[in-house]
Design an enzyme around this catalytic site. Structure first.
Site, PDB file in Angstrom:
ATOM      1  N   TYR A  52       0.824  -1.220   0.000  1.00  0.00           N
ATOM      2  CA  TYR A  52       0.000   0.000   0.000  1.00  0.00           C
ATOM      3  C   TYR A  52       0.854   1.263   0.000  1.00  0.00           C
ATOM      4  CZ  TYR A  52      -3.751  -3.129   1.760  1.00  0.00           C
ATOM      5  OH  TYR A  52      -4.654  -4.141   1.961  1.00  0.00           O
ATOM      6  N   HIS A 110       0.468 -11.536   1.448  1.00  0.00           N
ATOM      7  CA  HIS A 110      -0.600 -10.738   0.819  1.00  0.00           C
ATOM      8  C   HIS A 110      -1.465 -11.549  -0.153  1.00  0.00           C
ATOM      9  CE1 HIS A 110      -1.473  -6.295  -0.221  1.00  0.00           C
ATOM     10  NE2 HIS A 110      -2.501  -7.018  -0.599  1.00  0.00           N
TER      11      HIS A 110
END
Ligand code: A2P
Length: 303
Positions: A52, A110
């Site tokens: 992110y 992830h």
């Protein structure tokens, strides 16, 4: 109001506040303020990811709030370009340094990398080492479908504590929830209020679950907002949820979900909105390593 958010106990005994602030797509310049506002509102759990690009600002927001670090649960994720045993050990250092913490409370992979599953296994083994060394409190995965979980469990020792997947009433992944439950893995919802059904740039002609007639009717009956109804739905089904917002009013609203209950009928009506269609990428159809995203070193100028 924001009394204590219910706590969920993970399969290794670590306790996780059921609702955390999500910061997917929160611009770095907005993230520290959002995290600060969330902590003021009563949040004690923040979910970010190396990919992110805002771990540094998450750490800054926590420090700005002046809260005791021990009160906070910080969750982040290793990106696929850092998979492989040694690479993932180094990725931990990158994330911990950016966050400004010695210990990461919850560290996930992830995505599975179905095309390079041996590197996924290597990455998970690094998480196991970090857990054994006390550098992380709990480890888990994200976007793992039951067959990815089965393959992981076959080659590793520590059962993941958490599996974070897309989960809202239009796509609730019952088979993933079942597989998680079989292994005492907590299912954590990303896009818990269906952001993926209305984010710009994720496909045309989507229906926004927050504007669904059924959801808005229940919200009206209860004098709550559609987002609050969906968060209550997660809580009552024992899931963790990480609604994203950078707006202080909505951040507050998303944690004020403790003073009402959905009836069993309202829960099952929400369950029946399932469409079987995901909003986000299919973990088997995409090769995330082809996205060209590399996580910068902690010493680099940007996150
Ligand atoms: P914003 O950051 O401007 O509040 P999800 O976590 O399900 O992916 O949803 C995130 C999206 O939902 C973001 O676009 C966020 O925008 C918006 N959002 C967050 N909280 C609320 C709320 N209480 N009501 C309506 N929209 C919300």
């Amino acid at each position: 109001m924001s009394s204590e958010i219910p706590a969920l106990t993970l399969n290794n005994g670590v306790v996780l506040p059921a609702i955390g602030l999500g910061v997917f797509q929160s611009a770095p310049e907005e993230t520290a303020a959002a995290v600060h506002a969330a902590i003021e509102a009563g949040y004690r759990h923040i979910d970010t990811a190396a990919a992110y690009g805002n771990e540094r600002e998450v750490g800054e927001g926590i420090r700005r709030a002046g809260i005791d670090r021990a009160e906070m649960t910080v969750e982040t994720k290793i990106w696929v370009s850092d998979y492989g045993y040694e690479q993932t050990l180094h990725a931990f250092d990158k994330s911990a340094t950016k966050l400004g913490v010695d210990v990461i409370d919850l560290l996930l992979l992830h995505q599975p990398m179905p095309q390079h599953f041996e590197r996924t296994i290597g990455a998970y083994k690094a998480l196991e080492t970090l857990l054994a060394d006390g550098r992380v409190e709990a480890i888990g995965v994200s976007n793992f479908m039951p067959h990815h979980l089965a393959a992981l469990l076959e080659s590793t020792d520590v059962v993941p504590a958490v599996n974070q997947v897309e989960l809202h009433p239009y796509f609730s992944q019952p088979e993933v929830q079942l597989a998680d439950a079989e292994h005492q893995i907590l299912t954590q919802a990303w896009s818990p209020i269906g952001g993926i059904t209305f984010y710009p740039g994720w496909g045309e002609h989507r229906r926004n679950v927050l504007e669904d007639d059924t959801v808005t009717a229940i919200a009206q009956q209860l004098a709550k907002t559609p987002a609050q109804v969906l968060l209550r739905w997660h809580l009552q089904q024992g899931r963790s949820a990480i609604p994203k917002s950078t707006n202080p009013d909505r951040i507050q609203q998303n944690i004020d979900v403790l003073d009402f209950d959905l009836s069993a009928e309202q829960v099952s009506v929400l369950d029946s909105l399932e469409t079987g269609r995901r909003g986000g990428p299919d973990p088997d159809a995409v090769d995330p390593s082809s996205w060209g995203l590399d996580v910068p070193e902690a010493g680099a100028a940007s996150s």
